[in-house]
Write an enzyme that holds these catalytic residues in place. Structure first.
Site, PDB file in Angstrom:
ATOM      1  N   GLY A 181      30.429  45.766  25.597  1.00 27.31           N
ATOM      2  CA  GLY A 181      29.462  45.106  26.481  1.00 27.31           C
ATOM      3  C   GLY A 181      28.952  46.105  27.488  1.00 27.31           C
ATOM      4  CG  ASN A 217      23.900  58.044   4.139  1.00 27.16           C
ATOM      5  OD1 ASN A 217      23.902  59.246   4.391  1.00 27.16           O
ATOM      6  ND2 ASN A 217      24.625  57.531   3.164  1.00 27.16           N
ATOM      7  CB  CYS A 226      24.583  51.497  28.047  1.00 29.51           C
ATOM      8  SG  CYS A 226      24.124  52.104  29.674  1.00 29.51           S
ATOM      9  CE  LYS A 248      33.018  51.738  32.131  1.00 28.26           C
ATOM     10  NZ  LYS A 248      32.697  52.987  31.471  1.00 28.26           N
ATOM     11  CE1 TYR A 252      39.264  63.553 -11.930  1.00 26.92           C
ATOM     12  CE2 TYR A 252      39.745  61.393 -12.874  1.00 26.92           C
ATOM     13  CZ  TYR A 252      38.986  62.555 -12.850  1.00 26.92           C
ATOM     14  OH  TYR A 252      37.966  62.727 -13.734  1.00 26.92           O
ATOM     15  CB  VAL A 253      46.565  60.712  -7.509  1.00 28.16           C
ATOM     16  CG1 VAL A 253      47.827  60.789  -6.654  1.00 28.16           C
ATOM     17  CG2 VAL A 253      45.376  60.339  -6.642  1.00 28.16           C
ATOM     18  CG  PHE A 268      37.085  41.167  24.379  1.00 27.52           C
ATOM     19  CD1 PHE A 268      37.101  40.207  23.368  1.00 27.52           C
ATOM     20  CD2 PHE A 268      36.385  40.901  25.530  1.00 27.52           C
ATOM     21  CE1 PHE A 268      36.423  39.014  23.511  1.00 27.52           C
ATOM     22  CE2 PHE A 268      35.707  39.704  25.687  1.00 27.52           C
ATOM     23  CZ  PHE A 268      35.721  38.766  24.677  1.00 27.52           C
TER      24      PHE A 268
END
Ligand SMILES: NC(=O)c1ccc[n+]([C@@H]2O[C@H](COP(=O)([O-])OP(=O)(O)OC[C@H]3O[C@@H](n4cnc5c(N)ncnc54)[C@H](O)[C@@H]3O)[C@@H](O)[C@H]2O)c1
Length: 436
Positions: free
Chosen positions: A265, A225, A268, A324, A10-11, A262
């Site tokens: 947090g 999905n 929310c 943050k 294919y490639v 990291f």
């Protein structure tokens, strides 16, 4: 340019046809007669829209030929693209047997060739494979040295079956993985007409980029999905929701949140993810990806904890505590979680965060701190230099607050950087980036 392409699947077949179309002289090499015979007859060995016309054109112009003879292909080309298969083994690991064998085939011919030949791997292979499988096989079979006697590069292939020709002419990006000047010049020449962003990186990075892309694509499909399953159960048209998600090019389809570092947090993301998971459970809609997102976040906190714990000293300084910069919201900050774990296991903490004034914390924010890190008042320090001087390990959790203070860090202080405070730093010596 004269190019040989090893592997006419294919490639390889698409690359061969497009490169011939662009005016290069191309020899496709494959041991499988089912690939070679159609090519020689100007036909496509695979189903791919538009490919047969390109092949017919290439063969009738004399620019595209096919053979099973590796020797004549190498001797009559300046650059070889390796496009052989790299299938999964039963245990999921990558089978590099075809890559090794083709490298041996090429190496055996290079031994007898006078001019500088460039070997370019296109097959998808795990980071390090070109250097640990392909190069040793080439060097052993040829008795030559990669980068000196012949060129070596990795050129990730991003085409998709069924739109392969379109993707060849309009790839998202083009990545050249090589440190070999002549091979890079040749690759630049082949891609000259493609006006797309081009990046030059080392071989291992180029190999890693291919996997980063494919993992990202797979993740996006499963995310769509999974969220579609949940939304449709709630009576929402998921296509409308995802369409609108893609309309936001600031936070959604952008670089935002695609910076390794990291854990997430704040007030929310963790809360809302938990709520969505609990809704999916009530619906009876499995949401393994969303659940795994919470686990993956936990893994990153564990990773930071282990990095601190493995050092040996108990004197740990934190630069930044909120999730943050420029906020005093400590709710669900993963840095509070990390500090809490360390404190609970007897580490001596000193914390600097200019936005945190305990007297000013109110409401849910104050209650969170009280419940998670009740001794915060004793640990907070207003002077970053005191924290730096009195710590053997410095956890940098907040980019803004460092403001050049890294220069004041003693050479024997271990820096554990969770935010990549300085773009140029990579893990070595006493500096450790959490994932770079
Ligand atoms: N198919 C895709 O859409 C796609 C896209 C990007 C990257 N890739 C990667 O490209 C590589 C090739 O994929 P493919 O789908 O073209 O595979 P494929 O199975 O269609 O073709 C591989 C070809 O290599 C040939 N081959 C095996 N040993 C050889 C040798 N010693 N010399 C010459 N030819 C040899 C085989 O006969 C076969 O025709 C894989 O690593 C794959 O992961 C594939």
């Amino acid at each position: 340019m004269k190019i040989s392409i090893f592997g006419a699947g294919y490639v390889g077949a698409v690359s061969a046809a497009c490169l011939a179309k662009e005016g290069h002289t191309v020899i496709a090499v494959d041991p499988d007669p089912n690939k070679i015979e159609p090519l020689l007859a100007g036909k496509s060995p695979i189903i791919e829209p538009g490919l047969e016309d390109f092949i017919k054109d290439g063969v009738s112009s004399g620019r595209l030929t096919a053979t099973s003879d590796a020797r004549s292909a190498i001797l009559n080309s300046d650059l070889s693209l390796i496009c052989v298969g790299t299938p999964s083994r039963h245990d999921g690991s990558l089978n590099t047997e075809y890559l090794k064998r083709v490298a041996e085939d090429i190496g055996a011919v290079l031994k007898t060739k006078d001019s500088y030949h460039s070997v370019v791997v296109r097959s998808t292979c795990l980071p390090g494979t070109t250097e640990t499988v392909v190069v040793p096989a080439l060097e052993q079979a040829s008795g030559m040295v990669a980068g000196e006697d012949f060129g070596i590069a990795y050129l990730p292939e991003f085409l998709r079956e069924s739109t392969a020709i379109k993707d060849y002419y309009d790839p998202g990006v083009i990545v050249f993985g090589t440190q070999d000047k002549l091979t890079l010049d040749r690759l630049q020449e082949i891609h000259e007409k493609l006006q797309r962003p081009k990046y030059v990186v080392d071989i291992k990075t180029a190999e890693g980029i291919k996997y980063t892309n494919n993992a990202w694509h797979a993740l996006k499909i499963s995310f769509s999905n999974e969220i579609g399953n949940i939304l449709s159960k709630a009576g929402i048209d998921s296509h409308v929701a995802l369409e609108i998600l893609c309309g936001d090019d600031r936070l959604n389809i952008s670089k935002a949140y695609l910076t390794p570092g990291f854990a997430f947090g704040g007030s929310c993301l963790p809360k809302d993810l938990r709520a969505l998971i609990s809704m999916s459970r009530r619906q009876g809609t499995p949401a393994p990806l969303l659940e795994a997102t919470l686990s993956a976040n936990e893994v990153q906190i564990n990773r930071a904890y282990s990095m601190v714990a493995e050092h040996g000293s108990r004197k740990v300084g934190f630069v930044g505590l909120s999730f943050k910069p420029d906020t005093d919201d400590l709710r669900e900050s993963p840095l509070v979680e990390l500090a809490e774990r360390l404190y609970g296991r007897g580490f001596q903490l000193k914390i600097f965060d200019p936005n945190i004034r305990l007297a000013r914390l109110t409401g849910a924010n104050a209650s969170f701190v009280k419940s998670r890190l009740p001794h915060l008042a004793d640990l907070l320090n207003e002077d970053i230099n005191t924290v730096i001087e009195e710590s053997d390990i410095l956890v940098v959790g907040n980019r803004a607050e460092m403001n050049g203070s890294l220069q004041n860090v003693k050479p024997d202080t271990c820096i554990i950087d969770l935010v990549r405070v300085d773009k140029s730093l990579r893990s070595e010596g006493n500096y450790h980036g959490i994932c770079w």
